[in-house]
Design a protein around this motif. Structure first.
Motif, PDB file in Angstrom:
ATOM      1  N   LEU A  61       0.601  -1.199  -0.088  1.00 17.45           N
ATOM      2  CA  LEU A  61       0.008  -0.009  -0.040  1.00 17.45           C
ATOM      3  C   LEU A  61       0.848   1.321   0.068  1.00 17.45           C
ATOM      4  N   THR A  62       0.600   2.048  -0.776  1.00 13.22           N
ATOM      5  CA  THR A  62       1.578   3.397  -1.122  1.00 13.22           C
ATOM      6  C   THR A  62       0.561   4.642  -0.612  1.00 13.22           C
ATOM      7  N   ASP A  80       5.432   3.681   2.128  1.00 12.37           N
ATOM      8  CA  ASP A  80       4.616   2.506   1.868  1.00 12.37           C
ATOM      9  C   ASP A  80       4.726   1.454   2.707  1.00 12.37           C
ATOM     10  N   GLN A  81       3.821   0.600   2.772  1.00  9.70           N
ATOM     11  CA  GLN A  81       3.887  -0.380   3.730  1.00  9.70           C
ATOM     12  C   GLN A  81       3.364  -1.825   2.918  1.00  9.70           C
ATOM     13  N   VAL A  82       4.282  -2.839   3.388  1.00 10.77           N
ATOM     14  CA  VAL A  82       3.693  -4.102   2.826  1.00 10.77           C
ATOM     15  C   VAL A  82       2.612  -4.514   3.715  1.00 10.77           C
ATOM     16  N   THR A  83       1.607  -4.959   3.027  1.00 11.24           N
ATOM     17  CA  THR A  83       0.317  -5.412   3.724  1.00 11.24           C
ATOM     18  C   THR A  83       0.315  -6.861   3.722  1.00 11.24           C
ATOM     19  N   GLY A  84       0.942  -7.766   2.944  1.00  7.94           N
ATOM     20  CA  GLY A  84       0.857  -9.049   3.108  1.00  7.94           C
ATOM     21  C   GLY A  84       1.935  -9.757   2.242  1.00  7.94           C
ATOM     22  N   ASP A 120      -8.828  -6.564  -2.448  1.00  9.03           N
ATOM     23  CA  ASP A 120      -8.764  -5.387  -2.014  1.00  9.03           C
ATOM     24  C   ASP A 120      -9.637  -4.549  -3.330  1.00  9.03           C
ATOM     25  N   VAL A 180      -3.899  -1.647  -3.747  1.00  8.20           N
ATOM     26  CA  VAL A 180      -2.436  -1.894  -3.578  1.00  8.20           C
ATOM     27  C   VAL A 180      -1.725  -2.311  -4.759  1.00  8.20           C
ATOM     28  N   ARG A 218      -6.821 -12.075   9.499  1.00  6.85           N
ATOM     29  CA  ARG A 218      -5.481 -12.068   9.380  1.00  6.85           C
ATOM     30  C   ARG A 218      -4.997 -10.804   9.438  1.00  6.85           C
ATOM     31  N   GLU A 219      -5.698  -9.662   9.082  1.00  8.10           N
ATOM     32  CA  GLU A 219      -5.464  -8.363   9.120  1.00  8.10           C
ATOM     33  C   GLU A 219      -5.665  -7.891  10.698  1.00  8.10           C
ATOM     34  N   VAL A 244      -2.382  -8.797  12.087  1.00  6.72           N
ATOM     35  CA  VAL A 244      -1.258  -7.964  11.923  1.00  6.72           C
ATOM     36  C   VAL A 244      -1.574  -6.778  12.935  1.00  6.72           C
ATOM     37  N   MET A 245      -2.771  -6.237  13.009  1.00  6.27           N
ATOM     38  CA  MET A 245      -2.961  -4.949  13.801  1.00  6.27           C
ATOM     39  C   MET A 245      -2.524  -5.143  15.062  1.00  6.27           C
ATOM     40  N   TYR A 258       6.512  -4.854   6.450  1.00  8.14           N
ATOM     41  CA  TYR A 258       5.497  -5.471   6.762  1.00  8.14           C
ATOM     42  C   TYR A 258       5.397  -5.520   8.508  1.00  8.14           C
ATOM     43  N   GLY A 305       6.409  -3.251  10.534  1.00  6.15           N
ATOM     44  CA  GLY A 305       6.471  -1.796  11.213  1.00  6.15           C
ATOM     45  C   GLY A 305       7.815  -1.578  11.862  1.00  6.15           C
TER      46      GLY A 305
END
Lengths: 255, 255
Positions: free
Chosen positions: B87-88, B94-98, B109, B118, B160-161, B164-165, B210, B212
């Motif tokens: 996700l940018t 940006d962040q790798v979300t998976g 998505d 994404v 799953r998310e 991750v949170m 991914y 953080g």
DNA sequence: GGTCGCGTTTGATCAATATCAATAGCCGGA
DNA sequence: TCCGGCTATTGATATTGATCAAACGCGACC
């Protein structure tokens, strides 16, 4: 513990103020319909929806709508009130994974395993529409518009969580709080409330849990934002004084 | 840039090594079927699935399967290889979300907005089965087992998310990395690979994104885990020497 | 109306991780 | 196969946010 809100009690969950009403939830004349149901469906389809969403349930402040491990049976659309969802880890730590307001759907976590994986807790006295999942599954077989809509709702939840991941993974505390306030504001607007003034339903600790920081940090940031003229805070009351300033903090990232 | 992998080119995306094969993807004799499709479906239903999953596509390392903003048209099941989703944010962060491996579904998505939100990027030369979404929608109207399965897949992604949170919101760097390694290990096992030994497909920076944290922190933690006898690392190669030790770090939380 | 407890604010200090920097090593492409 | 750039490691220092602590105020309940 029986509440005065009760209309037709059909279920009682050990000591909790849970009431369920058989009164038709009546999507057909619900003013949240645009938020919660597919747009542009025919009136016969609306009748089917009324069939689907067959009961309401009241949940008192700080009571759970469902808990981790409860068998998954229904989704819930928030009619009035405010919820949080909370994931609890083995060792006791927990994390608020979402705040939900009118028109939003709770319970998607349970579909995959047929048991709930989070707690859903009311942050104020609330009312939800119960959507028995088996019926939704069945009806979505016959109603393409419902099916499509439902898939979109799930996908958007995935996308929302993606952006929370970005928030938690790459943003600084002040950026997270700005993002949080802007998000709340936007959701208030889309419900016809004032955009720049609202009462928080959650504590500093719950905000902090959602945003991955400690309650003291939340409190300090509120104070700092106020000192900088961005917002006015008094306990749960918040007024946004400089929304562009907040947006600049959120996105400008001067680093 | 034409690749030698090409079989029957039907699409070329500006300069990228994208190849699409009209060869029947043939779920019916795919060894990933248990991972990716509903269990216990009839053979006539299997035929319908073969109809649904009508083409494969090869994606070369570091090429995108799709990008943010691309119109959403299909889901993709990973056949071979390894992907990340990313996700940018507006300001470029940006962040790798998976991270996605064989049998997993990419593209959820895009459903909500009908455009991807994404980027999906191959971390090694990979191949996916294309599942045109309109067909999936239609077929899931007639096939309850497919519909149910699809809903479960989406719900599990939400769950799953959620975790991750929790990872990003409440865990320390060492706990996150332990969780990451344990999760990878588990997914290897369920694909029949060795549980305790594998090659990472992603860089330290991607792991860090991914989880953080910064790539230096990832690197230091790998070194520390190795010094503590928990793992053996050599660049992308990882061997887990003390899985219980990792689990203790992940969950014990002595703080 | 009083009181008790939770939620909040604010301060002082500490710890975890980021940042800056330099070097080394590997891998991928020509 | 060799070269060059990307990837990784490690060290020194900086900074953010956590932790510990104390006091206050609001609101719920008696």
């Amino acid at each position: 513990m029986i509440t005065s809100h009760r209309i037709t009690p059909i279920a009682e969950v050990e000591g909790e103020s849970v009431t369920v009403s058989r009164l038709k939830a009546a999507c057909s004349n619900c003013n949240l319909r645009e938020l919660c149901m597919p747009a542009g469906i025919s009136s016969t389809e609306l009748d089917q929806l009324d069939e689907l969403v067959y009961a309401r349930r009241k949940v008192k402040r700080s009571d759970a709508l469902y808990r981790t491990g409860d068998p998954f049976e229904a989704l819930y659309a928030v009619r009035t009130g405010f919820f949080k969802t909370r994931l609890t880890f083995q060792d006791g730590r927990d994390q608020v994974t979402g705040f939900l307001m009118a028109g939003e759907l709770i319970g998607l976590d349970g579909i995959g395993t047929e048991a709930h994986t989070v707690d859903a807790v009311a942050l104020e006295d609330s009312e939800v529409c119960m959507i028995p999942y088996a019926k939704l599954e069945a009806l979505s077989g016959e109603m393409p518009s419902l099916r499509t809509h439902f898939h979109k709702v799930m996908s958007r939840e995935i996308v929302r969580e993606n952006s929370v991941m970005m928030l938690l993974g790459t943003m600084r505390a002040e950026e997270r709080l700005a993002a949080f306030l802007l998000n709340l504001s936007q959701r208030m607007v889309s419900r016809g409330y004032a955009a720049l003034e609202f009462h928080l339903r959650m504590t500093r600790e719950e905000i902090g849990s959602y945003l991955g920081m400690k309650l003291e940090t939340v409190s300090r940031l509120f104070s700092r934002f106020q000192a900088e003229g961005l917002i006015e805070v008094d306990q749960k009351y918040v007024r946004i004084k400089d929304i562009d300033g907040l947006k600049a903090i959120y996105a400008h990232h001067t680093h």
